[in-house]
Each structure stands twice: as C-alpha cells, then as structure tokens.
Motif scaffolding. Structure first.
Motif, PDB file in Angstrom:
ATOM      1  N   ALA A 729      -5.544   7.838   1.273  1.00 27.16           N
ATOM      2  CA  ALA A 729      -6.368   6.633   1.460  1.00 27.16           C
ATOM      3  C   ALA A 729      -6.851   6.100   0.113  1.00 27.16           C
ATOM      4  O   ALA A 729      -6.856   4.883  -0.124  1.00 27.16           O
ATOM      5  N   GLY A 730      -7.257   6.995  -0.778  1.00 25.02           N
ATOM      6  CA  GLY A 730      -7.699   6.582  -2.113  1.00 25.02           C
ATOM      7  C   GLY A 730      -6.564   5.994  -2.926  1.00 25.02           C
ATOM      8  O   GLY A 730      -6.747   5.012  -3.662  1.00 25.02           O
ATOM      9  N   PHE A 731      -5.377   6.581  -2.779  1.00 29.55           N
ATOM     10  CA  PHE A 731      -4.193   6.061  -3.465  1.00 29.55           C
ATOM     11  C   PHE A 731      -3.896   4.641  -2.996  1.00 29.55           C
ATOM     12  O   PHE A 731      -3.640   3.745  -3.806  1.00 29.55           O
ATOM     13  N   VAL A 732      -3.919   4.444  -1.682  1.00 27.84           N
ATOM     14  CA  VAL A 732      -3.634   3.119  -1.121  1.00 27.84           C
ATOM     15  C   VAL A 732      -4.643   2.093  -1.622  1.00 27.84           C
ATOM     16  O   VAL A 732      -4.281   0.967  -1.996  1.00 27.84           O
ATOM     17  N   GLU A 733      -5.909   2.470  -1.674  1.00 30.14           N
ATOM     18  CA  GLU A 733      -6.956   1.551  -2.133  1.00 30.14           C
ATOM     19  C   GLU A 733      -6.696   1.105  -3.575  1.00 30.14           C
ATOM     20  O   GLU A 733      -6.780  -0.083  -3.899  1.00 30.14           O
ATOM     21  N   ARG A 734      -6.364   2.059  -4.431  1.00 32.72           N
ATOM     22  CA  ARG A 734      -6.098   1.709  -5.831  1.00 32.72           C
ATOM     23  C   ARG A 734      -4.793   0.915  -5.952  1.00 32.72           C
ATOM     24  O   ARG A 734      -4.703  -0.036  -6.742  1.00 32.72           O
ATOM     25  N   ALA A 735      -3.779   1.256  -5.159  1.00 32.74           N
ATOM     26  CA  ALA A 735      -2.508   0.533  -5.190  1.00 32.74           C
ATOM     27  C   ALA A 735      -2.712  -0.932  -4.814  1.00 32.74           C
ATOM     28  O   ALA A 735      -2.162  -1.837  -5.460  1.00 32.74           O
ATOM     29  N   GLU A 736      -3.508  -1.179  -3.788  1.00 29.02           N
ATOM     30  CA  GLU A 736      -3.749  -2.559  -3.363  1.00 29.02           C
ATOM     31  C   GLU A 736      -4.537  -3.331  -4.430  1.00 29.02           C
ATOM     32  O   GLU A 736      -4.342  -4.535  -4.611  1.00 29.02           O
ATOM     33  N   GLU A 737      -5.388  -2.638  -5.134  1.00 28.92           N
ATOM     34  CA  GLU A 737      -6.131  -3.254  -6.232  1.00 28.92           C
ATOM     35  C   GLU A 737      -5.167  -3.681  -7.343  1.00 28.92           C
ATOM     36  O   GLU A 737      -5.262  -4.787  -7.886  1.00 28.92           O
ATOM     37  N   LEU A 738      -4.200  -2.801  -7.655  1.00 28.36           N
ATOM     38  CA  LEU A 738      -3.192  -3.126  -8.670  1.00 28.36           C
ATOM     39  C   LEU A 738      -2.284  -4.259  -8.185  1.00 28.36           C
ATOM     40  O   LEU A 738      -1.896  -5.134  -8.963  1.00 28.36           O
ATOM     41  N   ALA A 739      -1.952  -4.243  -6.887  1.00 26.32           N
ATOM     42  CA  ALA A 739      -1.082  -5.287  -6.329  1.00 26.32           C
ATOM     43  C   ALA A 739      -1.744  -6.655  -6.416  1.00 26.32           C
ATOM     44  O   ALA A 739      -1.093  -7.658  -6.737  1.00 26.32           O
ATOM     45  N   ALA A 740      -3.049  -6.714  -6.134  1.00 29.72           N
ATOM     46  CA  ALA A 740      -3.765  -7.990  -6.188  1.00 29.72           C
ATOM     47  C   ALA A 740      -3.762  -8.567  -7.597  1.00 29.72           C
ATOM     48  O   ALA A 740      -3.735  -9.782  -7.789  1.00 29.72           O
ATOM     49  N   LYS A 741      -3.740  -7.691  -8.581  1.00 36.59           N
ATOM     50  CA  LYS A 741      -3.821  -8.132  -9.971  1.00 36.59           C
ATOM     51  C   LYS A 741      -2.454  -8.334 -10.615  1.00 36.59           C
ATOM     52  O   LYS A 741      -2.261  -9.235 -11.438  1.00 36.59           O
ATOM     53  N   HIS A 742      -1.469  -7.484 -10.231  1.00 35.24           N
ATOM     54  CA  HIS A 742      -0.199  -7.477 -10.959  1.00 35.24           C
ATOM     55  C   HIS A 742       1.022  -7.813 -10.097  1.00 35.24           C
ATOM     56  O   HIS A 742       2.118  -7.936 -10.636  1.00 35.24           O
ATOM     57  N   GLY A 743       0.852  -7.937  -8.814  1.00 33.78           N
ATOM     58  CA  GLY A 743       1.993  -8.331  -8.001  1.00 33.78           C
ATOM     59  C   GLY A 743       2.326  -7.344  -6.906  1.00 33.78           C
ATOM     60  O   GLY A 743       1.884  -6.188  -6.920  1.00 33.78           O
ATOM     61  N   PRO A 744       3.122  -7.784  -5.921  1.00 37.46           N
ATOM     62  CA  PRO A 744       3.400  -6.994  -4.716  1.00 37.46           C
ATOM     63  C   PRO A 744       4.177  -5.707  -4.958  1.00 37.46           C
ATOM     64  O   PRO A 744       4.257  -4.867  -4.068  1.00 37.46           O
ATOM     65  N   ARG A 745       4.759  -5.538  -6.168  1.00 41.15           N
ATOM     66  CA  ARG A 745       5.491  -4.289  -6.413  1.00 41.15           C
ATOM     67  C   ARG A 745       4.556  -3.072  -6.327  1.00 41.15           C
ATOM     68  O   ARG A 745       5.018  -1.946  -6.151  1.00 41.15           O
ATOM     69  N   PHE A 746       3.251  -3.317  -6.463  1.00 40.40           N
ATOM     70  CA  PHE A 746       2.280  -2.217  -6.385  1.00 40.40           C
ATOM     71  C   PHE A 746       1.706  -2.032  -4.987  1.00 40.40           C
ATOM     72  O   PHE A 746       0.922  -1.107  -4.764  1.00 40.40           O
ATOM     73  N   SER A 747       2.080  -2.897  -4.061  1.00 42.54           N
ATOM     74  CA  SER A 747       1.536  -2.765  -2.711  1.00 42.54           C
ATOM     75  C   SER A 747       2.035  -1.471  -2.076  1.00 42.54           C
ATOM     76  O   SER A 747       3.222  -1.146  -2.133  1.00 42.54           O
ATOM     77  N   ALA A 748       1.122  -0.711  -1.496  1.00 41.64           N
ATOM     78  CA  ALA A 748       1.488   0.574  -0.889  1.00 41.64           C
ATOM     79  C   ALA A 748       2.398   0.344   0.310  1.00 41.64           C
ATOM     80  O   ALA A 748       2.130  -0.525   1.138  1.00 41.64           O
ATOM     81  N   PRO A 749       3.508   1.102   0.429  1.00 45.61           N
ATOM     82  CA  PRO A 749       4.383   0.981   1.591  1.00 45.61           C
ATOM     83  C   PRO A 749       3.615   1.218   2.891  1.00 45.61           C
ATOM     84  O   PRO A 749       2.614   1.950   2.916  1.00 45.61           O
ATOM     85  N   GLU A 750       4.087   0.606   3.959  1.00 45.28           N
ATOM     86  CA  GLU A 750       3.423   0.720   5.261  1.00 45.28           C
ATOM     87  C   GLU A 750       3.285   2.175   5.707  1.00 45.28           C
ATOM     88  O   GLU A 750       2.327   2.545   6.377  1.00 45.28           O
ATOM     89  N   SER A 751       4.261   3.013   5.313  1.00 48.37           N
ATOM     90  CA  SER A 751       4.221   4.424   5.717  1.00 48.37           C
ATOM     91  C   SER A 751       2.975   5.116   5.186  1.00 48.37           C
ATOM     92  O   SER A 751       2.484   6.065   5.800  1.00 48.37           O
ATOM     93  N   LEU A 752       2.457   4.648   4.053  1.00 49.20           N
ATOM     94  CA  LEU A 752       1.226   5.230   3.508  1.00 49.20           C
ATOM     95  C   LEU A 752      -0.003   4.632   4.178  1.00 49.20           C
ATOM     96  O   LEU A 752      -0.990   5.328   4.413  1.00 49.20           O
ATOM     97  N   LYS A 753       0.053   3.363   4.485  1.00 47.11           N
ATOM     98  CA  LYS A 753      -1.101   2.705   5.104  1.00 47.11           C
ATOM     99  C   LYS A 753      -1.374   3.254   6.495  1.00 47.11           C
ATOM    100  O   LYS A 753      -2.502   3.271   6.956  1.00 47.11           O
ATOM    101  N   LYS A 754      -0.321   3.730   7.146  1.00 42.88           N
ATOM    102  CA  LYS A 754      -0.490   4.303   8.483  1.00 42.88           C
ATOM    103  C   LYS A 754      -1.197   5.638   8.427  1.00 42.88           C
ATOM    104  O   LYS A 754      -1.719   6.123   9.412  1.00 42.88           O
TER     105      LYS A 754
END
Length: 754
Positions: A729-754
C-alpha cells in the motif's frame, strides 16, 4: 537432566576433560534457536555446579565441538526474519540471555577450547570466540567469519566486542566485520580469529593437547587487569587522531547508500571499545536489535538466504508429469559458437568446471583470439597464487579453438554467442543443428531476442533454450535461463543442472522481448537518460545512482552496454510496439542517444568515449560536453542544484525497475519472486539493501532515505521520509505520487492496487 534432552552431549574422560558435542536433534545443523538457548543455559548451570570454584573439581578443561558436518551454522534466520519493531524488547532480552550463557562459559575457572570441525559462520564463530583457545580443522569447504553485515545485521552474539579485543578496532572492522568475509581456516588463522589449524583427524587430539599443556589459561585477556585493545582505543591520543577517518572511509565505501548495518556495526565497535566487555556486549545487543527488527535486514535475509537457497537449490526446476524429478544430467563436452568477449568468457567458465570446450568462430584466428581471453585470466591467477602451472595448463588444454563445425559432432550442449541479430542467429542455429548430435541441447546466449522466435527456425524446438550470461562471465554469478513456448521441461531441468555444474546462480523466466533482466535494466538506464534530458546535472544523476546503492551508476552502465546496442534494441522494441499498436513513452531519450551517437560520436567505453572520458580503458571523469555541447544541441535548460531533490531521483530509479518487474509478474515472465529478487541483485545491480525488486515492493519502507536523514537534496519535498508508508500500500501511494509528477510510467499496475 538426561543427555538425550540436551543438544550438548556431555563426555567426561579420565583426564578430567569434558567434551561438549553440539548436536541439535531437531535440525540438520546447529543454530542459535530456542533449543540452543535453553540447552546452553542448562549446560552452563551444570558446569558451574560441578566445577564450583575450581579447587576440588575433577574437571580440568572443556572442549566444545560438533557432531554435525559444520561446527555451527549461526543465528536462526527463520526466527530473526520474523522479528518486528513490536518484538524489540523480547529480541533484546533473548540476545542478552544467550550472550550471558556464553559469558558464563568464558568466566569458568577451567580453560575452554573450541574444536571447530567445519564451517563456523556468524553465531557459530561467536560460540567459538567465548572459548579461551580455538583449533580449526583444515576441512574442505570450511568457512570461518562474521557475515552478518551481508544480511543487514551485525554480529550480535559477542562477535563485535570480542573480535575488537582480539585483533584491534581497525583490523576487526576492515578485515572481518564490515567485509563479512568468509575465510578458509588458514586465512582465519592469519587474521587472528583462530589459534591453530590442524588436519581434521587431529582436531580433538590437538584440543586436548592444549588443555593439558602448560599454556592453557582459563582467563580471557579482556578480563585481566590492565588489558589494552591491540592498536589502542579511542582514549589513546594516537588512535583518536585517526578515528575521524573511519566513518569518512565507510561513507566513501557505501557511496551514500542507506545501508544501516555497516554504520551501526562501526558504532558498536568504537563505542564498545571505550567501556568494559560487559557494557560493550550490551551496546552490541542494542544495535543488533535495532537492525534485526528493521526493514533492511528483512529484505536482505529474504534475498541472500531464502531466495538464494531457492535459486541454488533448484526451486524453479520443473518436475516430470508424475511429480518425480528429472534425472540429473552431466555435461562433459560443450561447444561455444562465437568467440567474442561473451563466448570467450563462457568457454572459460565451462573449462574451469572441468568440461571439454570447443570454441568455434568463422576463422581459426578469431577462435584462438577468444581462447587468449582464458590465457590472460589464468596468467593473472598464477601471478596471484590462485592456481598452479599444472592446473592452469590442464584448464587451457580443455579449450579447443576451431573454425570447423565438424568438431561439434559429439557435444552435449552448444551455446550460440554471436552478435545480437535475429537473421544472423537463425543462420548460425541452422548450421549448428546440422552439425551436432540429436541429444545435444541447443542454447542461445541472447539478452533480448525472444527465444520462441529464435527456436522457430530449428527442427528441434523442444531442445532450444535461452542461456543468458552476464558480462564479464568469469565474474558475474548469474545466469538467466529462458524457457521458450515450446521448450521441453526436461531441457529446462538439464539447463539448471548445467548452471550448477559451472557454479552459476540460475534464475528461470519465460519468454518475452528482453526477458526479465534486460527488460528491467533498460527502464532504469532510460530513466537516468531522461533526467539528463530534463536538465539534471549528469554528475548529480550518477550520485543519485550511487546513493541509491547501485554498484554502478546508470550513465556508466550505458557506456558499458554501448549506445549503439541500446539504439538498436530501442529500435526493435519500438517496431514491435508499433506492430502491436502500442505507443511508447520515450521522453527525450531517443534525441539524446541520437546526438551522442551521430553528432558527437560517443557510443561508449568500447570506443573510449561516451558519457565518460577514458584513458587506457579506464574512466577519467564525465565528458564535459554533457553540460555544454549536448545541452546546447538539444536545447536543455539546466536544473539548479538547489532545485534538485536527490531522493526524488533515487525513487525514480528504484520504482521504475520495481514497476517493470511487477509487469513481468503480471505477464507470467516471472513465476517466482525469488527469481525476480536474485536476478535483479546479481544480474543488474539492484541495491542489495532492498532485497531485490519484488521484495522492495512487498516490504516497502518510506522511512528509508538516502544519506540517512529525513529528506535530502535541495527541496526535500516529495523525497522526504514517510515512515508511515509501508508495504504494498505504501509503495502504491508513492508510485502514484511519482506518476502525478513524472508521467503514467510510474503508475502502479492494477495487480498492486488490488
């Protein structure tokens, strides 16, 4: 208390010597588990009771030895790996209790000798250190040392405190504790960890001889009045002058990496040297507890114990349809087709493992040039005393250079190692298949080209498999085995047998472009190139890589891989994506690579000019044109140092590789987390403290930041510590933070969000 209830078997002979033989009835090796802790306490109580003050006892001395093949395997890693911050008090008390038993042994009024019959690593050596004298058997494969730092720990069973008092602070740290060195008995003797090395059959006799001789002493040096630590302690003015260099040298060695264990080990050693032994042992326990209940030790124990055992123990080896193992396969003769650097290295490791090797190239001159690589390695080994003339001549005699396929008529395995080009490989595979016997395994050393597609041009697709070695082959421990869509499981099992035979650590993956390791390392190199294209100082980008804990920073890696190859692979990946209707997010990387290659003609280390300058093949520094000509050519606006958040750059590197690894899991390229972790650490240099790309996600700890502080770099903004961010959950939170700033390549895969 009967002997059957205690792992310490008690034998008292006519000379008054008690031999305590450690033999845990519930485990194949002796470890510091609950059985040990209970039984050593009970044994010490019996010793104290029967010896009394030493004046009227029949007991004249004690030998501690083992009934197992090893002396003692160390701490109970399964138990330690489960310890959390909530367990800190219990862990501290447990360690203190166990150490109290060892301390009581070394304070007995009769001498104690440790008869080390086999490996004594970590806690095993710490048991022996509590004896007054240590005799080690010169047994084959025996290793002695304190490797705890390699598991994110420090020697918590008295190892730091006692070794410092035996050989001095500097030697203890630099030769034993911080290196985690596993020494053979002779090296351990030279270092001062043991007092005598004897033939295995003379071990107990030598231990008895010391106990019955005039030099036997029951008091440890550090318990004698006036004891001084060899080389001085921090209160000694001469030693104190050099003390500031210790943390400075360690920082230089760690390159800013957030690895905690070496730092706390040094603190335990230096602080413990300023107090009495009992206080030093307590200081050591506190630092050990901090490490064992933290995230880094969990990560490193997972990778370097559990996952490494999986990889080396055949955890990914397929079974037959009836659930039984495939028969082990032996390899007496192999062929390597392509005598370039990779092929030459493969030939060497096969010959070193005792196999006959046919080294084939288009000309005999090329093949002989390939053999000269082995000749050079052997010349260095001879110079350093690591081999003999006889062994070296035998090894080189097993490599036969040739230009003819006729010499491949009786090989068990062939490994194609020609240039990374699909058409060329198809041509060579057809020639190989026509030359080798039907029983020969068809292997290809490719780093990116899909195995199923390569296999489609041979008749025996089931016998075709990918064997991806890493350069330089003689030094890199990993081999990535790629099973194509049609590869026979029996061939995969045999390939794992081959990996074990040549002493490589195997991981198994399924087929895709770039497989696992090449695909993942490509993402982090591209991310570093993006940073340069965005305007970050190349020196800062490299510093971020080092501070993250990568053994080699990313621009250096790009030079070693060569931009020509990277451009070619990127082109093939782009073409494949277009065919599939997928749009790639490449940022400014293609333009940067094109400029480096075609405008400035700086492809990499091989040509002596890339992101770095080179002199005689050695890096002399980053090319000055990176902050001048290249920026002007591409219109790059520099980002000022005060606007640079190092932690943000570090996170981008760590996260981009972890996210790509998750995609490999989702696509079925990675079937076991262990293969992902071991492959990322040993193959592509993912920082060891993370435990590997899979473990980094599963045990993410947002409180770990580079430099050891909270926040780092100019702004400290999003790179600041977030200790509340834990796990997936912490990884996903930080990944989404990076994605918002640097682009969708950092968006956590759905398998992690589940």
């Amino acid at each position: 208390m009967s002997n059957s209830e205690n792992m310490f078997r008690w034998d008292l002979d006519d000379a008054g010597i008690v031999t305590l033989t450690m033999d845990d009835p519930n485990a194949p090796v002796n470890t510091m588990n609950q059985t040990f802790q209970d039984d050593i306490r009970a044994t010490v109580e019996r010793l104290e009771e029967e010896i009394g003050d030493g004046s009227e006892t029949p007991i004249k001395g004690i030998i501690i030895t083992s009934a197992k093949k090893t002396f003692f395997a160390g701490g109970d890693i399964k138990q330690m790996s489960k310890a959390t911050e909530d367990d800190a008090a219990d862990m501290f008390n447990m360690v203190e209790d166990m150490k109290a038993s060892l301390r009581r042994i070394e304070r007995l009024p009769v001498p104690v000798v440790a008869a080390i019959n086999g490996a004594a690593l970590g806690g095993g050596l710490e048991v022996a250190l509590a004896a007054n004298y240590r005799v080690a058997a010169d047994a084959r494969g025996s290793k002695i040392g304190l490797p705890e730092v390699t598991l994110g720990l420090l020697p918590g069973g008295g190892g730091v405190s006692r070794v410092v008092r035996m050989i001095g602070i500097q030697a203890a740290l630099m030769k034993v504790i911080l290196t985690g060195a596993q020494m053979n008995p002779s090296k351990a003797l030279a270092t001062g960890l043991v007092d005598e090395v004897v033939a295995p059959e003379a071990l107990l006799e030598s231990a008895r001889a010391w106990l019955l001789g005039d030099s036997a002493k029951a008091t440890q040096p550090w318990d004698e009045k006036g004891f001084k630590i060899p080389g001085g302690d921090p209160k000694n003015p001469k030693f104190a002058m050099n003390l500031p260099s210790f943390p400075a040298n360690l920082t230089k060695q760690l390159k800013g990496s957030p690895m905690k264990a070496p730092r706390l080990a040094m603190q335990a050693a230096v602080e413990g040297a300023q107090v009495d032994i009992d206080t030093a042992l307590r200081i050591e326990s506190r630092y050990f507890t901090e490490l064992v209940t933290g995230s880094q030790s969990k990560n490193m124990m997972q990778a370097f114990f559990f996952d490494l055992n999986h990889a080396q123990g055949g955890g990914s080896r397929p079974l037959q349809a009836d659930g039984t193992p495939y028969p082990k396969r032996e390899f007496k003769k192999v062929a390597v087709v392509g005598a370039g650097m990779m092929g030459a290295g493969i030939a060497y490791v096969c010959a070193k493992a005792g196999m006959e090797v046919v080294l084939k190239d288009i000309s005999l001159e090329n093949a002989e040039r390939g053999k000269s690589y082995s000749e050079g390695l052997e010349a260095k080994a001879l110079e350093r005393g690591r081999t003999t003339e006889e062994k070296s001549a035998a090894l080189l005699g097993r490599i036969k250079p040739t230009e003819s396929y006729d010499d491949l008529a009786d090989v068990d395995l062939v490994i194609e190692a020609v240039f990374e080009n699909t058409e060329l490989k198809h041509k060579v595979h057809a020639e190989i298949e026509a030359a080798v016997p039907e029983t020969c395994i068809l292997g290809s050393n490719t780093s990116t080209l899909p195995i199923t597609e390569l296999a489609s041009h041979v008749k025996r697709e089931g016998d075709f498999i990918g064997l991806h070695f890493f350069s330089p082959v003689d030094k890199m421990q990993l081999i990535e085995i790629i099973s194509g869509d049609n590869t026979d499981p029996a061939i995969l099992a045999a390939s794992l047998d081959f990996a074990v035979a040549i002493r490589k650590i195997p991981i198994v993956v399924t087929d895709s472009r770039g497989f696992y390791t090449s695909r993942v390392i490509g993402t982090v190199i591209n991310e570093a190139l993006r940073m340069v294209a965005e305007g970050y100082s190349p020196a800062v980008v490299e510093a971020a890589g080092r501070q993250a804990g990568y053994p080699a920073p990313q621009l250096q890696l790009a030079d070693e891989l060569n931009l020509k190859l990277m451009e070619k692979i990127a082109g093939e990946t782009r073409a494949a994506a277009e065919t599939e209707g997928v749009e790639l997010d490449e940022g400014g990387v293609p333009a940067l690579v094109e400029a480096m290659l075609h405008k400035f003609e700086r492809p990499g280390k091989l040509e002596g000019k890339g992101f770095y300058e080179y002199a005689d093949g050695k890096r002399t520094g980053l090319w000055s044109g990176l902050t001048a000509e290249l920026r002007e050519e591409l219109g790059i606006t520099p980002i000022a140092p005060e606007d640079t958040d190092i932690q943000e750059l570090v996170d981008r590197m760590l996260f981009i590789e972890a996210i790509e690894t998750q995609k490999c899991v989702d696509e079925g390229v990675l079937l076991h987390d262990a293969d992902g972790n071991i492959g990322s650490i040993f193959g592509i240099g993912y920082p060891a403290w993370t435990g590997g790309t899979r473990q980094f996600i599963k045990n993410y700890d947002g409180g770990v930041v580079v430099g050891g502080g909270v926040g780092n770099g100019g702004t400290g903004g999003s790179g600041a510590a977030h200790p509340e961010r834990r796990g997936v959950a912490g990884f996903v939170e930080r990944a989404e933070e990076l994605a918002a700033k640097h682009g969708p390549r950092f968006s956590a895969p759905e398998s992690l969000k589940k």
